[in-house]
Design a protein around this motif. Structure first.
Motif, PDB file in Angstrom:
ATOM      1  N   LEU A   6       0.862  -1.194   0.000  1.00 42.05           N
ATOM      2  CA  LEU A   6       0.000   0.000   0.000  1.00 42.05           C
ATOM      3  C   LEU A   6       0.896   1.241   0.000  1.00 42.05           C
ATOM      4  O   LEU A   6       0.916   2.047   0.922  1.00 42.05           O
ATOM      5  N   GLY A   7       1.612   1.369  -1.068  1.00 38.56           N
ATOM      6  CA  GLY A   7       2.662   2.364  -1.235  1.00 38.56           C
ATOM      7  C   GLY A   7       3.762   1.690  -2.026  1.00 38.56           C
ATOM      8  O   GLY A   7       3.509   1.112  -3.078  1.00 38.56           O
ATOM      9  N   ARG A   8       4.968   1.700  -1.515  1.00 33.22           N
ATOM     10  CA  ARG A   8       6.054   0.965  -2.169  1.00 33.22           C
ATOM     11  C   ARG A   8       5.972  -0.524  -1.821  1.00 33.22           C
ATOM     12  O   ARG A   8       5.435  -0.898  -0.788  1.00 33.22           O
ATOM     13  N   VAL A   9       6.537  -1.344  -2.717  1.00 32.99           N
ATOM     14  CA  VAL A   9       6.611  -2.784  -2.456  1.00 32.99           C
ATOM     15  C   VAL A   9       7.879  -3.033  -1.643  1.00 32.99           C
ATOM     16  O   VAL A   9       9.000  -2.892  -2.159  1.00 32.99           O
ATOM     17  N   GLU A  10       7.705  -3.387  -0.355  1.00 29.62           N
ATOM     18  CA  GLU A  10       8.839  -3.520   0.554  1.00 29.62           C
ATOM     19  C   GLU A  10       8.610  -4.687   1.511  1.00 29.62           C
ATOM     20  O   GLU A  10       7.495  -5.221   1.602  1.00 29.62           O
ATOM     21  N   PHE A  11       9.665  -5.040   2.270  1.00 33.76           N
ATOM     22  CA  PHE A  11       9.556  -6.087   3.281  1.00 33.76           C
ATOM     23  C   PHE A  11      10.296  -5.626   4.548  1.00 33.76           C
ATOM     24  O   PHE A  11      11.132  -4.727   4.511  1.00 33.76           O
ATOM     25  N   ARG A  12       9.991  -6.291   5.674  1.00 31.09           N
ATOM     26  CA  ARG A  12      10.617  -5.927   6.947  1.00 31.09           C
ATOM     27  C   ARG A  12      10.949  -7.203   7.718  1.00 31.09           C
ATOM     28  O   ARG A  12      10.125  -8.114   7.823  1.00 31.09           O
ATOM     29  N   ILE A  97       0.908  -9.295   5.703  1.00 27.63           N
ATOM     30  CA  ILE A  97       0.838  -8.453   4.498  1.00 27.63           C
ATOM     31  C   ILE A  97      -0.097  -7.286   4.787  1.00 27.63           C
ATOM     32  O   ILE A  97      -1.231  -7.478   5.263  1.00 27.63           O
ATOM     33  N   ASP A  98       0.349  -6.065   4.509  1.00 28.83           N
ATOM     34  CA  ASP A  98      -0.432  -4.881   4.888  1.00 28.83           C
ATOM     35  C   ASP A  98      -1.790  -4.831   4.202  1.00 28.83           C
ATOM     36  O   ASP A  98      -2.776  -4.374   4.781  1.00 28.83           O
ATOM     37  N   GLY A  99      -1.878  -5.307   2.956  1.00 30.48           N
ATOM     38  CA  GLY A  99      -3.160  -5.277   2.259  1.00 30.48           C
ATOM     39  C   GLY A  99      -4.198  -6.145   2.929  1.00 30.48           C
ATOM     40  O   GLY A  99      -5.377  -5.777   3.019  1.00 30.48           O
ATOM     41  N   VAL A 100      -3.775  -7.322   3.416  1.00 31.09           N
ATOM     42  CA  VAL A 100      -4.698  -8.211   4.126  1.00 31.09           C
ATOM     43  C   VAL A 100      -5.126  -7.569   5.447  1.00 31.09           C
ATOM     44  O   VAL A 100      -6.314  -7.585   5.819  1.00 31.09           O
ATOM     45  N   GLN A 101      -4.151  -6.996   6.172  1.00 33.99           N
ATOM     46  CA  GLN A 101      -4.494  -6.296   7.423  1.00 33.99           C
ATOM     47  C   GLN A 101      -5.501  -5.180   7.161  1.00 33.99           C
ATOM     48  O   GLN A 101      -6.461  -4.995   7.921  1.00 33.99           O
ATOM     49  N   PHE A 102      -5.254  -4.427   6.085  1.00 34.26           N
ATOM     50  CA  PHE A 102      -6.144  -3.304   5.757  1.00 34.26           C
ATOM     51  C   PHE A 102      -7.572  -3.796   5.525  1.00 34.26           C
ATOM     52  O   PHE A 102      -8.530  -3.223   6.059  1.00 34.26           O
ATOM     53  N   GLU A 103      -7.731  -4.833   4.735  1.00 38.50           N
ATOM     54  CA  GLU A 103      -9.081  -5.340   4.439  1.00 38.50           C
ATOM     55  C   GLU A 103      -9.748  -5.854   5.709  1.00 38.50           C
ATOM     56  O   GLU A 103     -10.951  -5.619   5.928  1.00 38.50           O
ATOM     57  N   THR A 104      -8.993  -6.563   6.539  1.00 41.40           N
ATOM     58  CA  THR A 104      -9.561  -7.096   7.783  1.00 41.40           C
ATOM     59  C   THR A 104     -10.038  -5.973   8.696  1.00 41.40           C
ATOM     60  O   THR A 104     -11.175  -5.989   9.204  1.00 41.40           O
ATOM     61  N   GLN A 105      -9.165  -4.987   8.938  1.00 43.17           N
ATOM     62  CA  GLN A 105      -9.515  -3.868   9.828  1.00 43.17           C
ATOM     63  C   GLN A 105     -10.688  -3.060   9.263  1.00 43.17           C
ATOM     64  O   GLN A 105     -11.582  -2.632  10.013  1.00 43.17           O
ATOM     65  N   THR A 106     -10.693  -2.864   7.938  1.00 42.31           N
ATOM     66  CA  THR A 106     -11.779  -2.089   7.325  1.00 42.31           C
ATOM     67  C   THR A 106     -13.104  -2.817   7.472  1.00 42.31           C
ATOM     68  O   THR A 106     -14.131  -2.220   7.838  1.00 42.31           O
ATOM     69  N   SER A 130      -3.993   3.900   8.645  1.00 42.95           N
ATOM     70  CA  SER A 130      -2.588   4.177   8.990  1.00 42.95           C
ATOM     71  C   SER A 130      -1.623   3.280   8.229  1.00 42.95           C
ATOM     72  O   SER A 130      -0.414   3.548   8.192  1.00 42.95           O
ATOM     73  N   LEU A 131      -2.115   2.213   7.636  1.00 40.07           N
ATOM     74  CA  LEU A 131      -1.255   1.293   6.886  1.00 40.07           C
ATOM     75  C   LEU A 131      -0.831   1.876   5.538  1.00 40.07           C
ATOM     76  O   LEU A 131       0.103   1.358   4.913  1.00 40.07           O
ATOM     77  N   TRP A 132      -1.497   2.904   5.085  1.00 36.86           N
ATOM     78  CA  TRP A 132      -1.224   3.444   3.741  1.00 36.86           C
ATOM     79  C   TRP A 132      -0.003   4.357   3.769  1.00 36.86           C
ATOM     80  O   TRP A 132       0.175   5.159   4.673  1.00 36.86           O
ATOM     81  N   ASP A 133       0.820   4.216   2.704  1.00 38.21           N
ATOM     82  CA  ASP A 133       2.027   5.044   2.593  1.00 38.21           C
ATOM     83  C   ASP A 133       2.233   5.503   1.144  1.00 38.21           C
ATOM     84  O   ASP A 133       3.354   5.549   0.651  1.00 38.21           O
ATOM     85  N   ARG A 157     -10.243   2.190   0.406  1.00 39.08           N
ATOM     86  CA  ARG A 157      -9.671   3.245   1.251  1.00 39.08           C
ATOM     87  C   ARG A 157     -10.659   4.394   1.392  1.00 39.08           C
ATOM     88  O   ARG A 157     -10.813   4.982   2.481  1.00 39.08           O
ATOM     89  N   GLN A 158     -11.341   4.720   0.271  1.00 40.19           N
ATOM     90  CA  GLN A 158     -12.307   5.803   0.324  1.00 40.19           C
ATOM     91  C   GLN A 158     -13.470   5.443   1.245  1.00 40.19           C
ATOM     92  O   GLN A 158     -13.931   6.266   2.046  1.00 40.19           O
ATOM     93  N   LEU A 159     -13.931   4.191   1.145  1.00 43.25           N
ATOM     94  CA  LEU A 159     -15.012   3.751   2.039  1.00 43.25           C
ATOM     95  C   LEU A 159     -14.562   3.778   3.496  1.00 43.25           C
ATOM     96  O   LEU A 159     -15.320   4.160   4.400  1.00 43.25           O
TER      97      LEU A 159
END
Length: 938
Positions: A6-12, A97-106, A130-133, A157-159
């Motif tokens: 959700l921004g750059r493609v990165e890993f941590r 994965i941030d996208g999965v977290q985003f969908e779950t939280q939303t 807050s996951l968006w960058d 994200r808009q919803l």
């Protein structure tokens, strides 16, 4: 290990985020993330990374990208990105994965909001946002799936953002969210839910006047951009705020996501969203009738796409038609501007359009499915068994339209600047208006009396506007606002090609802007480089049609890529294709393309492009001449017979087809070359010389005369004595045979002879004597004519010019027939036919056989006459001499008429008239018309 896109493609792996090197490896990892825990095939990865033309080494490149990703991840053993049969799998917990977290939280946050749990909803939606960058996959190479998922995440994200605002409204934090709502509306001014939330926040904060101002601002944006009034909920909110007594409790919660889903009210009024249109509509009756039939016929397609160049009047026609047939759709009329041809606005996403139409059907905002597929299914369900019309204006492509299809009981009318052939409906290509329709449109704005008073000037305006309704509307508006202007004044202003587009603008209407939008859309095409290059180079020529070889010559691209470019422009409706492999631009589009060429191509690039095109025409003309008229080739000097390009003309049939295909272009090609200084002018002279023989053979004397009139000044300027003398001889022939203007013809012959004599060109003098004798014979000055012809034959034999001798023998035979010496004439014809056979000169053989047939006919030897005529007719068709073919057919018709063979006589005469009508030059109008075969060689 954690991943994000959700921004750059990165890993941590610890507290820091790390990038993946390279846009394609990043895209590959993102695709694996979207299907984490599942095998993604190599074939799918190849199609994603190279959707149009995968390289031969694609599979090897995929392996290299996987190795790069593993190296970056420290995954040397392939435990994170595992190699599986047929593909690769990303093995990680979904929640990493941030996208999965985003969908779950939303999802959980919106569910909490539905239950009225404001605190829980605010906490979860805040965590999701807050996951968006940045934009999803922003540093990865674009692929079809990533692009589609980016749109989906952006909508979610808009919803989530709207739900986050709703949660804080529920908690009473009105003041805190006003600035945030203003920011969101600056990014999404067409989201009615955001406007409602802003109005509620302002009203709850005691800022009632600002809340009402917000409604007025929302209404202004929606009506200006979409032609629509605010939805019912927003209007109800406005009314509630207006009637509030000051307690602050009157404003209802609109578009809130806290109420349970409910079905739309079936008793609500059906939507009626078709806007009025500009009111400037005239003509188009044939178009209206066809479209009405297609849309109303129970067996019809139900879907109709109107396409055409920008400014051709698609939207105006569609709205006119929608109002006309509205009684047939009692359950509602939808209108959506899909913004596919807007320079400032992005095309609408299908999910947004579906949301708007579902709300128009009474579905509460919170009950509108956020997923495109689910929203489309709900829309089809709600439109089932209902008679509704959808007008989808300014579509960008089929992908935008396909999800918006209603149930089969409804009809759909689409407008687009592009061809949309894959929707399963009918396509109606809208052409510019006829002259009478153009006059009617002008009269509807200016006044019928004013147009009638200056009809010829109105016609000039209509023609200079090319029948394009947008241009006509602008011209009419200018005239209407300037009642003292004579129509001639505007017509004169439009005459200038350099300033015509400058004149065609008024207020916010501008022809140039319309074309610029279409041109800009080419940048979104994967073939954009080729499309733009072909488009700009099509602005250079002044001739009407462009073929694939000419486009290749202009651009310097291979023919295959040039054809793809032309077809791409055809799909974008920036060109038309009147027949296979031929393309043409509307005159005004060509002017815009010329402006583009001047702005983006250097003087040298433009010069070299035209030079290549002229060289192609010269090369093709030489091959046509060699195949159709080798005698004409002998009239050319060595440097004029040298081609500087290649042209695919291999047989006589190819040559005839090429000549007929390119006939419309030849005169303007030579004119443009002749009026361009330098080497172009030389090519003009050479091209006209090469085309002269074939054009005369095909009977295109008017074209032949025009070409040589154009180059005559150039031959004199360049002090090319031989070329100037030859041009005078051709013009003497054209004026003597075509115009019957003996005085002009003799003047050209005298000038040619003087030039040849000055150059000590004996062969040229003989040719001048030949033309002189032919002309004198037509004037019945037989003794003088015979003297010139015999002198010509003597010289030609002495210098060894047998091809010219064949022609001279034929003309001498014609003269001898006229004075009654038929035996001598027949001897010359036989002698000429034999000499032609020895030379392999098919044209000469057919001339002599045709005249020999005529002589037999006059002597009453009908069997010999028919045999010779039929031999000559075969040869005439073989070499493409249409004048000669028509004359032979007419002679055969007359012969069989005298033999009382009425059926064959009628057949031959009809064939003769068809050939002459096809040439559009000389005509045979009655049974006593002179036999053309007698003048074929002339």
């Amino acid at each position: 290990m954690w991943f994000r896109y959700l921004g750059r493609v990165e890993f941590r792996t610890d507290i820091n985020w790390y990038p993946i090197p390279g846009p394609r490896p990043r895209a590959l990892l993102a695709l694996l993330m979207l299907d984490a825990g599942r095998v993604v095939s190599v074939d799918r990865l190849v199609l994603e990374l190279w959707p149009r033309r995968p390289p031969a080494s694609a599979a090897v490149l995929i392996r290299n990208y996987v190795l790069q990703c593993r190296r970056a991840l420290g995954d040397r053993e392939g435990k994170v990105i595992a190699t599986c049969p047929g593909g690769y799998e990303l093995r990680c917990p979904p929640e990493s994965i941030d996208g999965v977290q985003f969908e779950t939280q939303t999802t959980q946050g919106l569910a909490a909001l539905d239950r009225g749990e404001g605190e829980e909803a605010e906490r979860r939606l805040s965590a999701a946002l807050s996951l968006w960058d940045g934009e999803p996959f922003m540093d990865a190479a674009p692929t079809p799936s990533l692009t589609a998922m980016a749109h989906r995440f952006t909508e979610l994200r808009q919803l989530a953002a709207e739900g986050h605002v709703e949660a804080r409204l529920l908690l009473g934090r009105h003041t805190d969210i006003v600035v945030e709502l203003r920011t969101l509306l600056a990014q999404h001014p067409l989201r009615e839910r955001l406007w409602g939330q802003l109005m509620r926040a302002l009203h709850a904060a005691g800022r009632r006047a600002e809340a009402l101002d917000a409604y007025r601002e929302a209404r202004s944006v929606l009506t200006e951009e979409l032609g629509l009034e605010p939805c019912g909920e927003l209007q109800a909110l406005h009314q509630a705020i207006l009637t509030d007594d000051g307690s602050g409790d009157a404003a209802p919660r609109t578009q809130a996501a806290v109420e349970p889903a409910e079905d739309p009210d079936p008793a609500s009024a059906p939507p009626n969203e078709i806007f009025r249109g500009s009111g400037v509509f005239a003509g188009r009756q044939a178009d209206v009738n066809r479209l009405e039939h297609l849309l109303l016929d129970p067996e019809g397609p139900g879907i109709v796409v109107i396409d055409g160049v920008g400014g051709v009047g698609k939207s105006e026609l569609a709205t006119h038609l929608a109002h006309r047939i509205s009684p047939h759709f009692p359950d509602g009329l939808f209108y959506v501007d899909l913004q596919g041809s807007s320079r400032c606005l992005k095309p609408l996403e299908p999910v947004d359009v579906l949301g708007r139409m579902l709300r128009s059907l009474g579905v509460p905002t919170h009950a509108v499915p956020p997923e495109e597929a689910e929203a489309a299914a709900r829309f089809r369900s709600l439109t089932a068994n209902r008679r509704m019309l959808l007008l989808l204006d300014n579509a960008v492509d089929s992908a935008q339209i396909r999800p918006l299809m209603p149930a089969k009981s409804c009809s759909v009318l689409v407008t687009s600047r592009r061809t949309l052939p894959v929707l399963g409906g009918a396509v109606h290509h809208l052409q510019p208006m006829s002259e009478e329709e153009s006059l009617a449109l002008l009269a509807s704005v200016v006044s019928a009396e004013r147009i009638a008073a200056e009809r010829e000037q109105a016609l000039r305006i209509a023609r200079l506007c090319g029948g394009l309704p947008l241009a006509l509307t602008i011209a009419a508006a200018r005239l209407a606002s300037r009642p003292a202007w004579p129509l001639r004044f505007l017509a004169d202003k439009l005459m200038s090609k350099h300033h015509r587009l400058d004149e065609l603008k008024v207020d916010d209407l501008e022809v140039r802007t319309s074309f610029a939008t279409s041109r800009q859309e080419l940048d979104n095409d994967p073939r954009s480089e080729e499309l733009v290059k072909v488009f700009r180079h099509m602005g250079l020529p002044h001739w009407p049609e462009i073929t694939v070889p000419v486009a290749a010559a202009l651009t310097g691209l291979p023919q295959r890529r040039s054809e793809e470019g032309l077809e791409g422009l055809l799909d974008a409706r920036l060109v038309d294709s009147p027949r296979p492999h031929h393309y043409l631009m509307h005159d005004l589009v060509r002017l815009f393309a010329t402006e583009e060429a001047r702005s983006h191509l250097s003087d040298r690039e433009r010069h070299e492009a035209l030079l290549r095109a002229f060289q192609y025409y010269h090369a093709a003309a030489l091959q046509v001449t060699e195949l159709l008229d080798p005698l004409n080739l002998r009239w050319l000097h060595e440097d004029e017979r040298r081609a500087h390009a290649a042209a695919e003309v291999y047989t006589a049939a190819d040559a005839l087809a090429w000549l007929d295909d390119h006939r419309r272009n030849l005169v303007p090609v030579v004119r443009q070359a002749a009026t361009t200084p330098g080497s172009h002018e030389t090519l003009a002279v050479q091209l006209a010389a090469a085309l002269t023989g074939p054009l005369r053979i095909r009977g295109y004397l008017q074209d032949c005369c025009a070409l040589n009139q154009i180059i005559l000044p150039a031959t004199a300027r360049r002090e090319s004595i031989h070329a100037e003398a030859r041009t005078h001889l051709v013009l003497s022939h054209c004026h003597g045979l075509g115009d019957q203007d003996t005085e002009r013809a003799l003047g050209h012959i005298a000038r040619a002879q003087a030039l040849y004599r000055a150059a000590e060109d004996t062969t040229g003098e003989a040719r001048a004597l030949l033309e002189w004798g032919t002309l004198l014979a037509r004037e019945e000055r037989y003794d003088d004519a015979a003297d010139r012809l015999l002198r010509s034959i003597t010289i030609l034999r002495s210098v060894g010019e047998p091809y010219d001798e064949v022609l001279a023998l034929h003309r001498l035979g014609l003269l001898e027939e006229r004075i009654g010496d038929t035996p001598s004439a027949m001897d010359n014809y036989r002698q000429g036919a034999c000499l032609s056979q020895d030379l392999g000169y098919r044209h000469g053989e057919y001339y002599h056989l045709a005249s020999l047939a005529r002589a037999h006919y006059r002597n009453g030897d009908h069997d010999q006459a028919v045999r010779r005529y039929e031999q000559a007719l075969v040869l005439a068709r073989e070499v493409g001499d249409r004048h000669g073919e028509a004359g032979l057919l007419w002679d055969l018709g007359r012969l069989f008429h005298e033999l009382a063979r009425a059926d064959r006589a009628r057949t031959y005469r009809h064939q003769a008239l068809d050939v002459m009508a096809g040439m559009g030059t000389l005509s045979l109008t009655h049974p006593e018309a002179p036999p053309i075969s007698s003048n074929a060689a002339s």
